[in-house]
Design an enzyme around this catalytic site. Structure first.
Site, PDB file in Angstrom:
ATOM      1  N   HIS A  34       0.858  -1.191   0.000  1.00  0.00           N
ATOM      2  CA  HIS A  34       0.000   0.000   0.000  1.00  0.00           C
ATOM      3  C   HIS A  34       0.893   1.241   0.000  1.00  0.00           C
ATOM      4  O   HIS A  34       2.114   1.124  -0.046  1.00  0.00           O
ATOM      5  CB  HIS A  34      -0.944  -0.036   1.208  1.00  0.00           C
ATOM      6  CG  HIS A  34      -0.248  -0.250   2.528  1.00  0.00           C
ATOM      7  ND1 HIS A  34       0.675   0.636   3.048  1.00  0.00           N
ATOM      8  CD2 HIS A  34      -0.306  -1.277   3.426  1.00  0.00           C
ATOM      9  CE1 HIS A  34       1.103   0.185   4.217  1.00  0.00           C
ATOM     10  NE2 HIS A  34       0.547  -0.980   4.464  1.00  0.00           N
ATOM     11  N   HIS A  37       4.010   1.361   2.301  1.00  0.00           N
ATOM     12  CA  HIS A  37       5.202   0.715   1.729  1.00  0.00           C
ATOM     13  C   HIS A  37       5.811   1.583   0.625  1.00  0.00           C
ATOM     14  O   HIS A  37       7.030   1.740   0.539  1.00  0.00           O
ATOM     15  CB  HIS A  37       4.838  -0.631   1.091  1.00  0.00           C
ATOM     16  CG  HIS A  37       4.264  -1.642   2.036  1.00  0.00           C
ATOM     17  ND1 HIS A  37       2.936  -2.011   1.996  1.00  0.00           N
ATOM     18  CD2 HIS A  37       4.836  -2.379   3.019  1.00  0.00           C
ATOM     19  CE1 HIS A  37       2.703  -2.934   2.926  1.00  0.00           C
ATOM     20  NE2 HIS A  37       3.838  -3.174   3.564  1.00  0.00           N
ATOM     21  N   GLY A 147       8.666   1.592   8.360  1.00  0.00           N
ATOM     22  CA  GLY A 147       7.607   2.556   8.619  1.00  0.00           C
ATOM     23  C   GLY A 147       7.419   2.826  10.103  1.00  0.00           C
ATOM     24  O   GLY A 147       7.534   1.909  10.923  1.00  0.00           O
ATOM     25  N   GLN A 153       8.894  -2.049  16.315  1.00  0.00           N
ATOM     26  CA  GLN A 153       9.776  -2.765  15.395  1.00  0.00           C
ATOM     27  C   GLN A 153      10.959  -1.890  14.992  1.00  0.00           C
ATOM     28  O   GLN A 153      12.110  -2.352  14.962  1.00  0.00           O
ATOM     29  CB  GLN A 153       8.972  -3.181  14.149  1.00  0.00           C
ATOM     30  CG  GLN A 153       9.804  -3.752  13.023  1.00  0.00           C
ATOM     31  CD  GLN A 153       8.937  -4.183  11.855  1.00  0.00           C
ATOM     32  OE1 GLN A 153       8.374  -5.273  11.874  1.00  0.00           O
ATOM     33  NE2 GLN A 153       8.809  -3.335  10.847  1.00  0.00           N
TER      34      GLN A 153
END
Lengths: 280, 280
Positions: A34, A37, A147, A153
């Site tokens: 999407h 990304h 992201g 993360q």
């Protein structure tokens, strides 16, 4: 764009680019791409000589009762999109090559992996660290792009790279949102129509929190209550966590310090677990 | 020979050699060098353009009640020896740079790390894997050299490199022994005179086992008993383990298969824990 499935072939291609002293930009993804990304992909294409995107739904970061099987996949469409964006390599390794039967090695970042999403998803970040370490060794990038939607993360992977002395720069780019504020996520495709509408409560509650902080509120517990109330209005929403933490160390903050505080939440909308966050 | 303490300086030097397309050979050690180490160093000097030896007593591979403090150190002598051998770089990082206070990342090879020395030394191989991964990223070698004396370590590190898709060839060179058969080890220097003599029981018992296998004995339990009896004759000796395992998977073997079986032992001589092994 070359589409490569073989680990050895990928390594060979990358060695060639390194020998020609080209800079390599890498965007690891689980596919079903999407605009979130694509913001990473565009940055990599702009900033580096050779851009590699991996599409790999990594089994080791899913728990036994999670949505590995249901995770949306559309490799043909992903390939088409990436080709149009000017990506040089699409890497799509096979499970049996990434994790052969006798696979045994894992990488973990202690403490940081145990809070927030790590508390709800034991082993998740160990799986993320392990696959990213493998992909980093295969691709050998100068810079990798992640992201901010997956805030924890990003913090963990930066820590891993630093602790293990890797020469890879990590770029973390802002959350991309739909017009109604919902953070883009491949999992949004799993939402039913009414759920998609309910999903707006994540961003709405973060905005309320942001406004409260701008208005002078500093007590984390009060801000958490604001968010909890707002999400509570959606009957299909079930809170997994609401955390107010230091944006670098992920340690809980009793009091919000502007510029240093991350408000992060995970909410089930029906059976779909969504996350969102804001740095205040 | 350049002696380098700084991680960043080491990386910079290695980048230069890689850009000149020189092959890099690496021998990670904990120092107090003996002929066992030097057999690795000489091979690296012979086979690669640029040889790097690290001397670093890695705290994370010692348990809380182990001999980290007592582990013998003599950096000046090590540097002198390595210079004479034609080594290009001696890397001697500081603890505070390798493991700063906020250090959190660990690498482990499951299952293989839990048997033999791993059973007696919980966390040991996690420490070994972590430091070797860090050193590999800092040095970026084409080939790294390890001794067969640490048989389990060699198996685990090969597995780590394979699982994490690193482009590093691992050479494992034979055990170097004193004239009386005792395997060279930095820890031998910690033995008192009578203990040094008692230490011969490790090799002696392995030789007995080898003879028995040559004579047709295949039952592992019988061979273990032979070794146990032989070591039992030394009253300062206390067996930690005697294992008969597959030399690649470290899985116990009820029956010895020639060429595929590793007989490994760890024995305390007084307070000093020694290891030795033989492939039969």
């Amino acid at each position: 764009m070359k589409v490569i499935q073989s680990i050895e072939e990928m390594k060979k291609e990358m060695r060639r680019h390194r020998h020609e002293r080209e800079s390599i930009g890498f965007v690891p993804t689980m596919g079903y791409l999407h605009e979130g990304h694509l913001s990473l992909v565009r940055e990599a294409v702009k900033r580096t000589d050779c851009t590699v995107v991996s599409v790999y739904v990594n089994p080791t970061q899913f728990g036994p009762n999670e949505d590995f099987e249901q995770y949306p996949r559309d490799l043909d469409k992903d390939a088409e999109i990436l080709d149009e964006e000017g990506v040089d390599y699409l890497f799509t390794p096979k499970d049996s090559d990434m994790y052969p039967n006798e696979y045994r090695t894992y990488v973990e970042v202690q403490d940081l992996q145990d809070v927030m999403c790590g508390a709800s998803r034991p082993g998740h970040f160990r799986g993320v660290c392990t696959v990213v370490m493998k992909l980093f060794h295969i691709v050998g990038p100068d810079r990798a792009y992640f992201g901010q939607k997956d805030a924890q993360q990003a913090v963990i992977l930066k820590k891993m790279v630093e602790d293990l002395n890797m020469d890879i720069a990590i770029s973390v780019l802002p959350i991309v949102r739909e017009k109604d504020g919902v953070a883009l996520s491949s999992r949004n495709s799993l939402l039913k129509k009414e759920e998609r509408s309910a999903a707006r409560c994540l961003f709405r509650s973060l905005q309320l929190a942001m406004e409260a902080v701008r208005g002078g509120k500093r007590e984390s517990s009060e801000v958490v209550n604001l968010i909890r109330n707002e999400i509570g209005k959606e009957k299909s929403a079930k809170i997994d966590y609401i955390e107010i933490v230091n944006k670098n160390t992920l340690e809980s903050m009793m009091e919000i310090k502007q510029g240093r505080t991350l408000i992060a939440l995970a909410v089930y909308i029906g059976k779909v677990r969504l996350i969102d966050n804001m740095i205040v």
